[in-house]
Design a protein around this motif. Sequence first.
Motif, PDB file in Angstrom:
ATOM      1  N   ASN A 366       0.849  -1.178   0.000  1.00  0.00           N
ATOM      2  CA  ASN A 366       0.000   0.000   0.000  1.00  0.00           C
ATOM      3  C   ASN A 366       0.890   1.234   0.000  1.00  0.00           C
ATOM      4  O   ASN A 366       2.119   1.131  -0.046  1.00  0.00           O
ATOM      5  CB  ASN A 366      -0.965  -0.001   1.196  1.00  0.00           C
ATOM      6  N   SER A 368       1.679   3.443   2.330  1.00  0.00           N
ATOM      7  CA  SER A 368       2.566   3.609   3.479  1.00  0.00           C
ATOM      8  C   SER A 368       3.721   2.619   3.432  1.00  0.00           C
ATOM      9  O   SER A 368       4.888   2.989   3.611  1.00  0.00           O
ATOM     10  CB  SER A 368       1.780   3.432   4.780  1.00  0.00           C
ATOM     11  N   SER A 369       3.409   1.342   3.180  1.00  0.00           N
ATOM     12  CA  SER A 369       4.477   0.346   3.152  1.00  0.00           C
ATOM     13  C   SER A 369       5.410   0.580   1.969  1.00  0.00           C
ATOM     14  O   SER A 369       6.633   0.397   2.073  1.00  0.00           O
ATOM     15  CB  SER A 369       3.878  -1.060   3.077  1.00  0.00           C
ATOM     16  N   ARG A 371       6.127   3.472   0.612  1.00  0.00           N
ATOM     17  CA  ARG A 371       6.973   4.635   0.916  1.00  0.00           C
ATOM     18  C   ARG A 371       8.058   4.274   1.921  1.00  0.00           C
ATOM     19  O   ARG A 371       9.216   4.678   1.773  1.00  0.00           O
ATOM     20  CB  ARG A 371       6.113   5.777   1.454  1.00  0.00           C
ATOM     21  N   MET A 372       7.709   3.503   2.957  1.00  0.00           N
ATOM     22  CA  MET A 372       8.706   3.105   3.949  1.00  0.00           C
ATOM     23  C   MET A 372       9.790   2.238   3.312  1.00  0.00           C
ATOM     24  O   MET A 372      10.976   2.396   3.596  1.00  0.00           O
ATOM     25  CB  MET A 372       8.023   2.366   5.097  1.00  0.00           C
TER      26      MET A 372
END
Length: 509
Positions: A366, A368-369, A371-372
């Motif tokens: 997703n 967030s994951s 981007r991290m």
Amino acid sequence: MSERTFLDRLLGRPAATPKKAALPRRHAGPRAEYDAATQGRRAAGWRRTVRDANGELTPAVVAALRGIARDLTRNNPFAARGVATIANNMVGTGITFQVYRNGKIDDALNKKARAHFDTTKCDSGGRHDLYGLQLQAARTIVESGAVIMRRRWRRSSDGLPLPVQLQVLEPDYIDPSKHGPLPAEPGKNGGFIVHGVQFSPLGAREGYWLYSGHPGAARVASLGSTLIPATDVAHVFRADRPEMEHGATWLAPIVLRMKDFADYEDAQLTRQKLASAFVGVVTGEDDGGVIPGIQTEQGEGFADQEPLDYIEPGTFQYARPGEEVTFSSPPSVEGYGDYTKVSLRAIAAGLGAPYEALTGDLSSVNFSSGRMGWLEYHRSLSTWQWTMFIPQFCGAVGQWMIDALEMIGENVAGVEVRWTPPGREMINPSEEVKSSRDAIRAGGKTISQWARERGEDPDTFLAEAAADFAKLDELGLIFDSDPRRVTAVGNPAEQDAATAAQKDEKAAQ
């Protein structure tokens, strides 16, 4: 034997038997301090060594690792993708340069340098510009563990903008047979050679013993090695240990795991082919009947043929009466997807690349994951760029560039070359641009810093912005992108300034 004490003599007792001296407590061994240092059955498989990096990376080991890594890159899709994604992200379209003098861009020298290095004239092979050579070098570093770049001086009659060219070579060109101490010379202590790299007595690099041709070349050539001064050679590799003089392929930690995974895939594929090959076996009771595939009718008789000893999908096998064929029942493939993901995640971790970049599988990602994961990968890329590639590869090119400018008569006092890595693609441009704008307005980030993050040279960016603003003023144009004329909410800047002045006047009254 101990002596009798006064009390023993008075009471007529024999001397007391001396107590045995207490034995020193037996050391419990490494197990008492560090479990990893135990030497029992659980730790029997560890290979403990006290050799330095050069003792571990012997010429035989280095050659074996390079051969395996190149085979994987040629034939294993995940190895090929891993090498490509690291090189593409570490170098991309190129780590660009600007020529500065006393802290400011020197337009004249910059133009001369770009006329040479931004074209294929800088390549001794005439195929790549500087950025193509960077990409080729980055791929070689990941695959082979290191890369050699050699400076080649040229004559002015060659007609090049600068009298120098770059030659990118594989690390195989280093002659590993040159090894050991050097004899002392009169008035000078001898140096030493570490598998083709020669050092002074103080440990400074003096030169490299390079073959005249690739030792694995198909063409016949003399393989004698020559000492090339270190000033004309850039030896680029990731030094994982102190005093490491040769690099190991980045695929080394995952070679066996990739081999096991490839074997697993082949076994599963073969199993499924065998399971789907046979449709059935046809038997009959006619002893004199024709068995298709074994006998065919030709005229009045029969001609024997070889029995069917191979299978292919959709095969019907005929058997003689009384014969029985038993087929194996291969187990179904269960857990293939889970095992594949676990294996590929381990391979990606060992290579230092994200699982998604290695496989192209974005099914579990997703925003967030994603981007991290990219931020962590970006840290690794920045580390490889600023601690390895830029100092070793680009630094050598920059020095050779300055030397070439000086050779054609240019004044190079106070001249330096600065490098800018390619910018990263934004995952969410609308949000990231907004956050950068807010950080700049709040004083937490400068415009130059943001330009470098996008892979642009700050001085060039600001010079272009100033030129654009001057052109807009000359033409009398006002765009929303001009913060001098329009505010962030779209109002004219002059109107907001007048309103603010009126408020200040009323407050003063």
